[in-house]
Design a protein around this motif. Structure first.
Motif, PDB file in Angstrom:
ATOM      1  N   PRO A  65     -19.340  -9.259 -20.095  1.00  8.73           N
ATOM      2  CA  PRO A  65     -20.800  -9.371 -20.180  1.00  8.73           C
ATOM      3  C   PRO A  65     -21.232 -10.638 -20.909  1.00  8.73           C
ATOM      4  CG  PRO A  65     -20.045  -7.190 -20.843  1.00  8.73           C
ATOM      5  CD  PRO A  65     -18.830  -8.059 -20.763  1.00  8.73           C
ATOM      6  N   PRO A  66     -22.432 -11.137 -20.622  1.00  9.04           N
ATOM      7  CA  PRO A  66     -22.959 -12.298 -21.345  1.00  9.04           C
ATOM      8  C   PRO A  66     -22.997 -12.029 -22.849  1.00  9.04           C
ATOM      9  CG  PRO A  66     -24.338 -11.795 -19.445  1.00  9.04           C
ATOM     10  CD  PRO A  66     -23.369 -10.661 -19.583  1.00  9.04           C
ATOM     11  N   GLY A  67     -22.558 -12.998 -23.620  1.00  2.14           N
ATOM     12  CA  GLY A  67     -22.547 -12.838 -25.074  1.00  2.14           C
ATOM     13  C   GLY A  67     -21.259 -12.293 -25.632  1.00  2.14           C
ATOM     14  N   TRP A  68     -20.425 -11.697 -24.783  1.00  4.40           N
ATOM     15  CA  TRP A  68     -19.108 -11.241 -25.233  1.00  4.40           C
ATOM     16  C   TRP A  68     -18.154 -12.423 -25.200  1.00  4.40           C
ATOM     17  CZ3 TRP A  68     -16.992  -5.815 -23.765  1.00  4.40           C
ATOM     18  CH2 TRP A  68     -17.953  -4.838 -24.051  1.00  4.40           C
ATOM     19  N   ASP A  69     -17.289 -12.505 -26.193  1.00  5.34           N
ATOM     20  CA  ASP A  69     -16.324 -13.599 -26.207  1.00  5.34           C
ATOM     21  C   ASP A  69     -14.929 -13.108 -26.610  1.00  5.34           C
ATOM     22  OD1 ASP A  69     -15.503 -16.209 -25.868  1.00  5.34           O
ATOM     23  OD2 ASP A  69     -15.834 -16.724 -27.970  1.00  5.34           O
ATOM     24  N   PRO A  70     -14.500 -11.935 -26.110  1.00  9.13           N
ATOM     25  CA  PRO A  70     -13.148 -11.497 -26.445  1.00  9.13           C
ATOM     26  C   PRO A  70     -12.130 -12.219 -25.583  1.00  9.13           C
ATOM     27  CG  PRO A  70     -14.163  -9.917 -24.988  1.00  9.13           C
ATOM     28  CD  PRO A  70     -15.199 -10.968 -25.263  1.00  9.13           C
ATOM     29  N   VAL A  99     -16.705  -4.214 -30.609  1.00  6.72           N
ATOM     30  CA  VAL A  99     -17.806  -3.950 -29.684  1.00  6.72           C
ATOM     31  C   VAL A  99     -18.028  -2.450 -29.596  1.00  6.72           C
ATOM     32  CG1 VAL A  99     -18.655  -4.186 -27.320  1.00  6.72           C
ATOM     33  CG2 VAL A  99     -17.231  -5.995 -28.306  1.00  6.72           C
ATOM     34  N   GLY A 100     -19.285  -2.019 -29.664  1.00  8.31           N
ATOM     35  CA  GLY A 100     -19.618  -0.629 -29.420  1.00  8.31           C
ATOM     36  C   GLY A 100     -19.613   0.240 -30.673  1.00  8.31           C
ATOM     37  N   GLY A 107     -19.824   7.619 -19.743  1.00 13.51           N
ATOM     38  CA  GLY A 107     -19.206   7.775 -21.049  1.00 13.51           C
ATOM     39  C   GLY A 107     -19.666   6.721 -22.036  1.00 13.51           C
ATOM     40  N   ARG A 108     -18.960   6.638 -23.152  1.00 16.24           N
ATOM     41  CA  ARG A 108     -19.233   5.642 -24.187  1.00 16.24           C
ATOM     42  C   ARG A 108     -17.914   4.999 -24.578  1.00 16.24           C
ATOM     43  NH1 ARG A 108     -21.172   7.750 -29.033  1.00 16.24           N
ATOM     44  NH2 ARG A 108     -22.396   5.888 -29.445  1.00 16.24           N
ATOM     45  N   ALA A 109     -17.941   3.675 -24.740  1.00 13.83           N
ATOM     46  CA  ALA A 109     -16.713   2.931 -24.988  1.00 13.83           C
ATOM     47  C   ALA A 109     -16.875   2.041 -26.208  1.00 13.83           C
ATOM     48  CB  ALA A 109     -16.349   2.079 -23.778  1.00 13.83           C
ATOM     49  N   ALA A 110     -15.743   1.742 -26.840  1.00 14.04           N
ATOM     50  CA  ALA A 110     -15.707   0.776 -27.936  1.00 14.04           C
ATOM     51  C   ALA A 110     -14.406   0.000 -27.856  1.00 14.04           C
ATOM     52  CB  ALA A 110     -15.822   1.472 -29.290  1.00 14.04           C
ATOM     53  N   LEU A 111     -14.456  -1.225 -28.336  1.00 19.49           N
ATOM     54  CA  LEU A 111     -13.299  -2.110 -28.368  1.00 19.49           C
ATOM     55  C   LEU A 111     -12.975  -2.409 -29.819  1.00 19.49           C
ATOM     56  CD1 LEU A 111     -11.463  -3.701 -26.371  1.00 19.49           C
ATOM     57  CD2 LEU A 111     -13.009  -5.642 -26.698  1.00 19.49           C
ATOM     58  N   ALA A 112     -11.696  -2.275 -30.198  1.00 17.01           N
ATOM     59  CA  ALA A 112     -11.303  -2.406 -31.595  1.00 17.01           C
ATOM     60  C   ALA A 112      -9.995  -3.179 -31.704  1.00 17.01           C
ATOM     61  CB  ALA A 112     -11.162  -1.018 -32.234  1.00 17.01           C
ATOM     62  N   ALA A 113      -9.630  -3.510 -32.936  1.00 17.92           N
ATOM     63  CA  ALA A 113      -8.327  -4.108 -33.232  1.00 17.92           C
ATOM     64  C   ALA A 113      -7.778  -3.410 -34.466  1.00 17.92           C
ATOM     65  CB  ALA A 113      -8.456  -5.606 -33.479  1.00 17.92           C
TER      66      ALA A 113
END
Length: 260
Positions: A65-70, A99-100, A107-113
């Motif tokens: 998506p626009p604005g994401w830079d992973p 993110v998220g 559903g609902r999603a999140a990105l983590a490290a």
């Protein structure tokens, strides 16, 4: 092409694999050539595709998506009952939610490290009827700095010790095996180096895709604008394996299918 059937996955178990790219059509062409995937629509919208092997959903590829830079990273998603609670657990343990949680389709999603920088995601809601072992080709392996510390981290975040669905964590020598109802769904290995300049050596979730001919897949990757490097096969796997880099830098491993 088969219709994607949704299911509610076992809480705490890997439930999907996803890649974010800048050019979806180029990515589809690359993975079709290297892995023989076919592509269909996704419940996540027009900018997301579902990959199929033999009519079964394997993974998703979507436009960043626009604005994401992973970075372009193959990301395993783990099923959770409450994405907000899981995000809080991740942060409480010194890791990062990048993110998220965000609403995505049903559903609902999140990105983590995690604390060593390995990227993962978590998902609240139904997913395609899919499993890491058995009905779909991917296998998951975490290469990390300290395998026991990682097992504690993920165990606390995803409630592996008491999750529904029969999840158990078994220590076998220098590795940790995560099983669902007795079936291995992930392996955790130590020895990765956080500061290594080679991304293949740094802590990360390694995604193994099983193919009939790994040599052909490696050649196809180079011809399609990627690269391939010889790699050690996963535990119990016979035959040559390769680490493959796609045109946007996403890394995965191709391994021989069982019995080859």
């Amino acid at each position: 092409m088969s219709v994607v059937e949704n299911a509610v996955p076992a809480r705490g178990a890997p439930c999907w694999m996803h890649l974010m790219v800048s050019d979806l059509r180029r990515a589809e062409a690359f993975y079709a050539s290297v892995l023989g995937w076919e592509f269909g629509g996704s419940s996540l919208g027009e900018d997301d595709s579902t990959a199929f092997v033999d009519g079964r959903p394997v993974a998703g590829i979507g436009v960043r998506p626009p604005g994401w830079d992973p970075a372009t990273v193959w990301t395993p998603y783990f099923a959770v009952e409450d994405a907000d609670l899981t995000a809080a657990r991740v942060r409480e343990r010194g890791a990062t939610v990048a993110v998220g949680p965000l609403r995505k389709g049903r559903g609902r999603a999140a990105l983590a490290a995690d604390r060593d920088g390995a990227v993962f995601g978590f998902w609240e809601g139904p997913t395609p009827a899919w499993a890491v072992e058995g009905s779909a080709p991917p296998r998951l392996e975490l290469r990390t700095r300290d395998v026991f510390e990682a097992a504690i981290f993920y165990g606390e975040v995803f409630s592996w010790s008491g999750a529904a669905g029969g999840i158990e964590v078994v220590y076998e020598g220098e590795r940790v095996v995560v099983r669902v109802s007795g079936r291995p769904v992930a392996l955790l290995h130590g020895g990765a180096v956080e500061t290594d300049p080679d991304p293949r050596v740094r802590p990360r979730w390694v995604v193994h895709f099983d193919v009939e001919d790994t040599g052909r897949a490696a050649e196809a990757a180079a011809a399609a604008g990627g690269a391939a490097y010889p790699a050690a096969p996963g535990p119990g796997v016979q035959g040559p394996a390769y680490v493959v880099r796609d045109p946007e830098g996403g890394l995965f491993t191709v391994s021989p299918r069982a019995g080859r």
